[in-house]
Design an enzyme around this catalytic site. Structure first.
Site, PDB file in Angstrom:
ATOM      1  N   GLU A  67      43.026  34.773  37.325  1.00  8.60           N
ATOM      2  CA  GLU A  67      42.774  35.189  35.934  1.00  8.60           C
ATOM      3  C   GLU A  67      43.822  34.637  34.976  1.00  8.60           C
ATOM      4  O   GLU A  67      43.991  35.142  33.865  1.00  8.60           O
ATOM      5  CB  GLU A  67      42.690  36.715  35.859  1.00  8.60           C
ATOM      6  CG  GLU A  67      41.496  37.258  36.642  1.00  8.60           C
ATOM      7  CD  GLU A  67      41.243  38.740  36.459  1.00  8.60           C
ATOM      8  OE1 GLU A  67      42.054  39.419  35.809  1.00  8.60           O
ATOM      9  OE2 GLU A  67      40.218  39.220  36.977  1.00  8.60           O
ATOM     10  N   LYS A  97      39.342  43.655  28.558  1.00  9.96           N
ATOM     11  CA  LYS A  97      40.182  42.993  29.576  1.00  9.96           C
ATOM     12  C   LYS A  97      39.717  41.554  29.682  1.00  9.96           C
ATOM     13  O   LYS A  97      38.546  41.301  29.962  1.00  9.96           O
ATOM     14  CB  LYS A  97      39.973  43.671  30.931  1.00  9.96           C
ATOM     15  CG  LYS A  97      41.008  44.710  31.271  1.00  9.96           C
ATOM     16  CD  LYS A  97      40.720  45.295  32.640  1.00  9.96           C
ATOM     17  CE  LYS A  97      41.446  44.580  33.753  1.00  9.96           C
ATOM     18  NZ  LYS A  97      41.121  45.150  35.087  1.00  9.96           N
ATOM     19  N   HIS A 112      35.959  41.335  31.710  1.00  8.96           N
ATOM     20  CA  HIS A 112      35.544  40.094  32.386  1.00  8.96           C
ATOM     21  C   HIS A 112      35.562  40.310  33.908  1.00  8.96           C
ATOM     22  O   HIS A 112      35.842  41.418  34.376  1.00  8.96           O
ATOM     23  CB  HIS A 112      36.517  38.973  31.999  1.00  8.96           C
ATOM     24  CG  HIS A 112      37.895  39.159  32.585  1.00  8.96           C
ATOM     25  ND1 HIS A 112      38.800  38.140  32.731  1.00  8.96           N
ATOM     26  CD2 HIS A 112      38.525  40.269  33.073  1.00  8.96           C
ATOM     27  CE1 HIS A 112      39.904  38.583  33.280  1.00  8.96           C
ATOM     28  NE2 HIS A 112      39.772  39.879  33.489  1.00  8.96           N
ATOM     29  N   HIS A 158      43.530  38.214  44.086  1.00  5.40           N
ATOM     30  CA  HIS A 158      43.369  37.189  43.052  1.00  5.40           C
ATOM     31  C   HIS A 158      44.449  36.118  43.073  1.00  5.40           C
ATOM     32  O   HIS A 158      44.471  35.245  42.204  1.00  5.40           O
ATOM     33  CB  HIS A 158      43.369  37.824  41.660  1.00  5.40           C
ATOM     34  CG  HIS A 158      42.134  38.625  41.362  1.00  5.40           C
ATOM     35  ND1 HIS A 158      41.994  39.387  40.228  1.00  5.40           N
ATOM     36  CD2 HIS A 158      40.981  38.767  42.052  1.00  5.40           C
ATOM     37  CE1 HIS A 158      40.805  39.977  40.231  1.00  5.40           C
ATOM     38  NE2 HIS A 158      40.175  39.615  41.336  1.00  5.40           N
ATOM     39  N   ASP A 213      37.104  51.724  37.783  1.00  4.43           N
ATOM     40  CA  ASP A 213      36.392  50.435  37.778  1.00  4.43           C
ATOM     41  C   ASP A 213      35.508  50.415  39.028  1.00  4.43           C
ATOM     42  O   ASP A 213      34.314  50.721  38.945  1.00  4.43           O
ATOM     43  CB  ASP A 213      37.406  49.286  37.753  1.00  4.43           C
ATOM     44  CG  ASP A 213      36.747  47.924  37.941  1.00  4.43           C
ATOM     45  OD1 ASP A 213      35.517  47.821  37.788  1.00  4.43           O
ATOM     46  OD2 ASP A 213      37.454  46.945  38.270  1.00  4.43           O
ATOM     47  N   GLU A 261      46.654  43.444  39.398  1.00  3.79           N
ATOM     48  CA  GLU A 261      46.824  42.988  38.007  1.00  3.79           C
ATOM     49  C   GLU A 261      47.927  43.749  37.290  1.00  3.79           C
ATOM     50  O   GLU A 261      47.909  44.976  37.236  1.00  3.79           O
ATOM     51  CB  GLU A 261      45.510  43.195  37.226  1.00  3.79           C
ATOM     52  CG  GLU A 261      44.331  42.477  37.851  1.00  3.79           C
ATOM     53  CD  GLU A 261      43.010  42.774  37.155  1.00  3.79           C
ATOM     54  OE1 GLU A 261      43.024  43.250  36.005  1.00  3.79           O
ATOM     55  OE2 GLU A 261      41.968  42.531  37.783  1.00  3.79           O
ATOM     56  N   SER A 319      36.986  41.050  43.885  1.00  6.40           N
ATOM     57  CA  SER A 319      37.290  42.379  44.448  1.00  6.40           C
ATOM     58  C   SER A 319      36.177  43.325  43.982  1.00  6.40           C
ATOM     59  O   SER A 319      36.377  44.263  43.233  1.00  6.40           O
ATOM     60  CB  SER A 319      38.681  42.850  44.032  1.00  6.40           C
ATOM     61  OG  SER A 319      38.736  43.325  42.718  1.00  6.40           O
ATOM     62  N   GLU A 361      44.510  51.550  36.452  1.00  3.51           N
ATOM     63  CA  GLU A 361      43.095  51.391  36.833  1.00  3.51           C
ATOM     64  C   GLU A 361      42.965  51.450  38.356  1.00  3.51           C
ATOM     65  O   GLU A 361      43.790  50.881  39.072  1.00  3.51           O
ATOM     66  CB  GLU A 361      42.608  50.038  36.298  1.00  3.51           C
ATOM     67  CG  GLU A 361      41.169  49.680  36.623  1.00  3.51           C
ATOM     68  CD  GLU A 361      40.789  48.325  36.003  1.00  3.51           C
ATOM     69  OE1 GLU A 361      41.273  48.005  34.893  1.00  3.51           O
ATOM     70  OE2 GLU A 361      40.035  47.573  36.650  1.00  3.51           O
ATOM     71  N   LYS A 380      31.470  46.677  32.968  1.00  7.92           N
ATOM     72  CA  LYS A 380      31.185  45.282  33.328  1.00  7.92           C
ATOM     73  C   LYS A 380      29.672  45.151  33.510  1.00  7.92           C
ATOM     74  O   LYS A 380      29.119  45.726  34.451  1.00  7.92           O
ATOM     75  CB  LYS A 380      31.844  44.928  34.666  1.00  7.92           C
ATOM     76  CG  LYS A 380      33.362  44.904  34.674  1.00  7.92           C
ATOM     77  CD  LYS A 380      33.865  44.762  36.122  1.00  7.92           C
ATOM     78  CE  LYS A 380      35.359  44.524  36.190  1.00  7.92           C
ATOM     79  NZ  LYS A 380      35.884  44.683  37.564  1.00  7.92           N
ATOM     80  N   ASP A 435      46.263  47.297  37.181  1.00  7.85           N
ATOM     81  CA  ASP A 435      45.010  47.526  37.922  1.00  7.85           C
ATOM     82  C   ASP A 435      45.373  47.423  39.387  1.00  7.85           C
ATOM     83  O   ASP A 435      45.596  46.318  39.910  1.00  7.85           O
ATOM     84  CB  ASP A 435      43.942  46.479  37.548  1.00  7.85           C
ATOM     85  CG  ASP A 435      42.645  46.698  38.342  1.00  7.85           C
ATOM     86  OD1 ASP A 435      42.583  47.659  39.142  1.00  7.85           O
ATOM     87  OD2 ASP A 435      41.695  45.908  38.150  1.00  7.85           O
TER      88      ASP A 435
END
Ligand code: PGA
Ligand code: ZN
Length: 390
Positions: free
Chosen positions: A199, A367, A344, A148, A291, A157, A42, A264, A316, A234
């Protein structure tokens, strides 16, 4: 010190079975260091431009290697400046962010090997940041949705965030929660509930997008961890088909009924104003993080600061490409008084660079996915190793 003598690149597999880049840097004194790259799914639209893995490998071997040969390994700023100059574009589209990142981070790891210090210590020195005695908190993505996972959750998430002085205690509470969650989901949903998303979190169908937090609350009471675990989401809202009114109503419900503490990307990646509106109401201790909004890019971090959009930021390295820019983004966020959370990506390798990065720059959080799947567990185990050496 020692000079860089060669860079070699090749393609390897990531945790989704897709190609990614591995770089080996060698010093003229014989030391070597390897870095392998994560890959997001994403991805924010303002992240720097990646090229295909084959092209990145070619660019590292045929363009970058000869250009940085002979640089002192510890001169990270000069190395990164040379990489940017070689690329010459605003978005790293000529060589590719993934070609540049591999070279930049492999050289950083090589410098720590040459200096004979842990990677986190070298990163701390490069960053110029203080390391507070409080360790980064673990942001554990324990239920996976959105892009995901194959379940029916719109949001990407669902996180638990242990509060602990030591990594060992945070990990203990995290794995106990993870195990209890699996047992509970299997009991109410059946065996399919234990299937995992990208994840390592569970990814079954739920009655609605809030149900995972109802389950979280049950488990946190069952384990008597109310004072030791916070909850986060998230939303990755750029990929969610809901309007801002619907999103805001949902977040309010989570905030009021389910003690949501961390949120997030609650809105799309261009919507600085809606972030700001929510932060105004939210600002009672909880975090709103950017993010896809900020993409580890200092220009976008400054835009978010001007608009007062967030009070926390995701860092990141592979959103921006060089270590120097990554550290610059973290320094800027720290100066703004924001919380800094290293992260990550959903596609990972067993590389554990980000654990050293989070610890080394004194980040507020890391994270790192669920404590399952080797590429996630590698990050946990590196934190435990760092702690064991303290
Ligand atoms: P990605 O997702 O690695 O697939 O981009 C992670 C995130 O949005 O935090
Ligand atoms: Zn995100």
């Amino acid at each position: 010190m020692s000079k860089i003598s060669s860079l070699k690149a090749r393609k390897i597999l990531d945790s989704r079975g897709e190609w990614t880049v591995e770089v080996t840097a060698t010093a003229e004194t014989g030391e070597t260091a390897v870095f392998s790259e994560p890959r997001g799914k994403s991805r924010g639209k303002y992240e720097e431009v990646s090229v295909s893995t084959d092209t990145a490998v070619e660019n590292i071997e045929q363009v970058i290697a000869s250009a940085i040969k002979g640089f002192e390994v510890e001169e990270q700023v000069k190395i990164d400046e040379r990489l940017l100059e070689l690329d010459g574009t605003e978005t790293k589209s000529a060589l590719g962010e993934n070609a540049i990142l591999g070279a930049s981070l492999a050289c950083a790891r090589l410098a720590s090997v040459v200096k004979k210090v842990p990677l986190w210590q070298h990163l701390n020195e490069l960053s110029g940041l203080d390391r507070p005695s409080i360790k980064p908190r673990l942001f554990i993505n324990i239920i996976n949705g959105g892009l995901h996972a194959g379940g029916n959750l719109d949001f990407q998430e669902y996180l638990i965030i242990p509060r602990a002085d030591r990594f060992m205690e945070a990990v203990e509470n995290g794995i106990n929660f993870y195990r209890a969650l699996r047992e509970y989901l299997v009991k109410i949903i059946g065996g399919r509930a234990s299937l995992l998303g990208d994840e390592g979190g569970f990814a079954p169908d739920f009655k609605n997008n809030a149900e995972p937090f109802e389950v979280f609350q049950k488990i946190v009471y069952e384990l008597s961890l109310q004072d030791k675990i916070d909850f986060g989401l998230d939303a990755a809202a750029s990929n969610v088909r809901m309007n801002n009114n619907e999103l805001t109503a949902f977040y309010k419900e989570l905030y009021e009924k389910h003690n949501l503490w961390y949120l997030e990307d609650p809105f799309a990646e261009d919507d600085f104003d809606s972030f700001a509106g929510l932060l105004k109401e939210w600002n009672k201790g909880g975090l709103i993080a950017g993010d896809d909004l900020t993409v580890t890019n200092i220009k976008r971090i400054k835009q978010a600061a001007e608009k007062k959009s967030i009070n926390a930021v995701i860092i990141k390295p592979n959103q921006i490409g060089t270590l120097t820019e990554t550290l610059g983004a973290a320094r800027e966020a720290r100066q703004l008084g924001w919380k800094v959370i290293v992260s990550h990506r959903s596609g990972e390798t067993n590389d554990d660079f980000i654990s050293d990065l989070a610890y080394g720059i004194g980040a507020d959080g890391l994270k790192l996915g669920a404590p399952a799947r080797g590429e996630r567990v590698a990050k946990y185990n590196r934190l435990l190793a760092i702690e064991a050496e303290e």
